[in-house]
Write an enzyme that holds these catalytic residues in place. Structure first.
Site, PDB file in Angstrom:
ATOM      1  N   ASP A  64       0.870  -1.184   0.000  1.00 26.20           N
ATOM      2  CA  ASP A  64       0.000   0.000   0.000  1.00 26.20           C
ATOM      3  C   ASP A  64       0.902   1.227   0.000  1.00 26.20           C
ATOM      4  O   ASP A  64       1.894   1.275   0.729  1.00 26.20           O
ATOM      5  CB  ASP A  64      -0.904   0.018   1.230  1.00 26.20           C
ATOM      6  CG  ASP A  64      -1.885   1.192   1.189  1.00 26.20           C
ATOM      7  OD1 ASP A  64      -2.899   1.085   0.475  1.00 26.20           O
ATOM      8  OD2 ASP A  64      -1.612   2.205   1.848  1.00 26.20           O
ATOM      9  N   MET A  67       5.530   9.826  -3.851  1.00 28.97           N
ATOM     10  CA  MET A  67       5.111   8.771  -2.930  1.00 28.97           C
ATOM     11  C   MET A  67       5.684   9.158  -1.573  1.00 28.97           C
ATOM     12  O   MET A  67       6.898   9.328  -1.433  1.00 28.97           O
ATOM     13  CB  MET A  67       5.651   7.415  -3.387  1.00 28.97           C
ATOM     14  CG  MET A  67       5.268   6.268  -2.470  1.00 28.97           C
ATOM     15  SD  MET A  67       5.561   4.612  -3.191  1.00 28.97           S
ATOM     16  CE  MET A  67       7.356   4.518  -3.161  1.00 28.97           C
ATOM     17  N   HIS A  97      -5.431   4.125   6.418  1.00 27.70           N
ATOM     18  CA  HIS A  97      -4.631   4.980   5.522  1.00 27.70           C
ATOM     19  C   HIS A  97      -3.218   5.195   6.039  1.00 27.70           C
ATOM     20  O   HIS A  97      -2.512   6.095   5.585  1.00 27.70           O
ATOM     21  CB  HIS A  97      -5.325   6.310   5.217  1.00 27.70           C
ATOM     22  CG  HIS A  97      -6.577   6.134   4.415  1.00 27.70           C
ATOM     23  ND1 HIS A  97      -6.564   5.706   3.114  1.00 27.70           N
ATOM     24  CD2 HIS A  97      -7.890   6.304   4.760  1.00 27.70           C
ATOM     25  CE1 HIS A  97      -7.819   5.629   2.658  1.00 27.70           C
ATOM     26  NE2 HIS A  97      -8.629   5.968   3.646  1.00 27.70           N
ATOM     27  N   ASP A 143      -2.548  -0.756   6.235  1.00 27.38           N
ATOM     28  CA  ASP A 143      -3.400  -1.136   5.104  1.00 27.38           C
ATOM     29  C   ASP A 143      -2.791  -2.279   4.299  1.00 27.38           C
ATOM     30  O   ASP A 143      -3.512  -3.123   3.755  1.00 27.38           O
ATOM     31  CB  ASP A 143      -3.675   0.080   4.224  1.00 27.38           C
ATOM     32  CG  ASP A 143      -4.556   1.108   4.933  1.00 27.38           C
ATOM     33  OD1 ASP A 143      -5.032   0.813   6.046  1.00 27.38           O
ATOM     34  OD2 ASP A 143      -4.753   2.202   4.378  1.00 27.38           O
TER      35      ASP A 143
END
Length: 202
Positions: A15, A28, A174, A179
């Site tokens: 994730d 990212m 999140h 996750d």
């Protein structure tokens, strides 16, 4: 000529959290990974998703970001600019981790859905080191896997429509590692699921 024997696959749930819609112009900012399980021929064996994990928070690579995207993770961008891992170092550490947990087997990245997470992860692996332990196509989309097994349209393959027994009891926070672990359980449940359904035409 003997049939080629496929190597066992290790499925790694990943994730990612990002501050925008695409890698390069945007960053990212964190990613988490969890070993979901191993497939050897037709046999799939689920792993403890908390046993083998990886997590990094990354220094942003550009000045651009989308407030709404950044808010999803709750990470502080100013702190990441000061304290986040350098992407090249983080990706080198991740490659080494993948190869260690997949020794003797072929790594496959999986996510729900995989398209967004794979786009960022693969871009970062190539941009910061030029090498992906997953190759250029070693990813599996859990959304597609469910749609194919359940025989429903892809757009109907949403968690709210899945049988409750397929879903993890863990919350979706999140936080990238939380996750990834949650979705590792979903991956194993999907791989082991044998839904009852109508006979396919001969």
């Amino acid at each position: 000529m003997a049939a080629r024997t496929a190597r066992p696959n290790i499925y790694i749930s990943v994730d990612i959290e990002a501050d925008g819609p695409i890698p390069g112009p945007y960053s990212m900012i964190s990613f988490g990974a969890s070993v979901a399980g191993r497939q050897d021929g037709a046999v799939y064996t689920a792993a403890d998703p908390e046993r083998d994990t990886f997590y990094r928070e990354l220094r942003p690579i550009s000045e651009r970001y989308v407030d709404a995207a950044l808010a999803v993770s709750g990470l502080d961008r100013d702190r990441l600019l000061r304290e986040g891992a350098e992407p090249a170092a983080a990706m080198a550490e991740f490659r080494a981790w993948v190869r260690e947990v997949c020794a003797g087997a072929q790594p496959v990245m999986c996510a729900y859905p995989a398209s967004f997470d794979w786009m960022f992860l693969y871009w970062y692996l190539i941009e910061f080191g030029g090498d992906s332990p997953f190759g250029h196509s070693g990813c599996l989309d859990m959304k597609t896997l469910y749609a194919a097994k359940a025989r429903v349209p892809l757009r109907a393959a949403v968690k709210g429509a899945m049988p409750r027994g397929l879903l993890s009891d863990r919350p979706h926070t999140h936080h990238a590692l939380d996750d990834a672990i949650e979705q590792a359980e979903l991956m194993s449940n999907l791989m082991l699921w044998e839904p009852a359904g109508p006979e396919l035409p001969a």
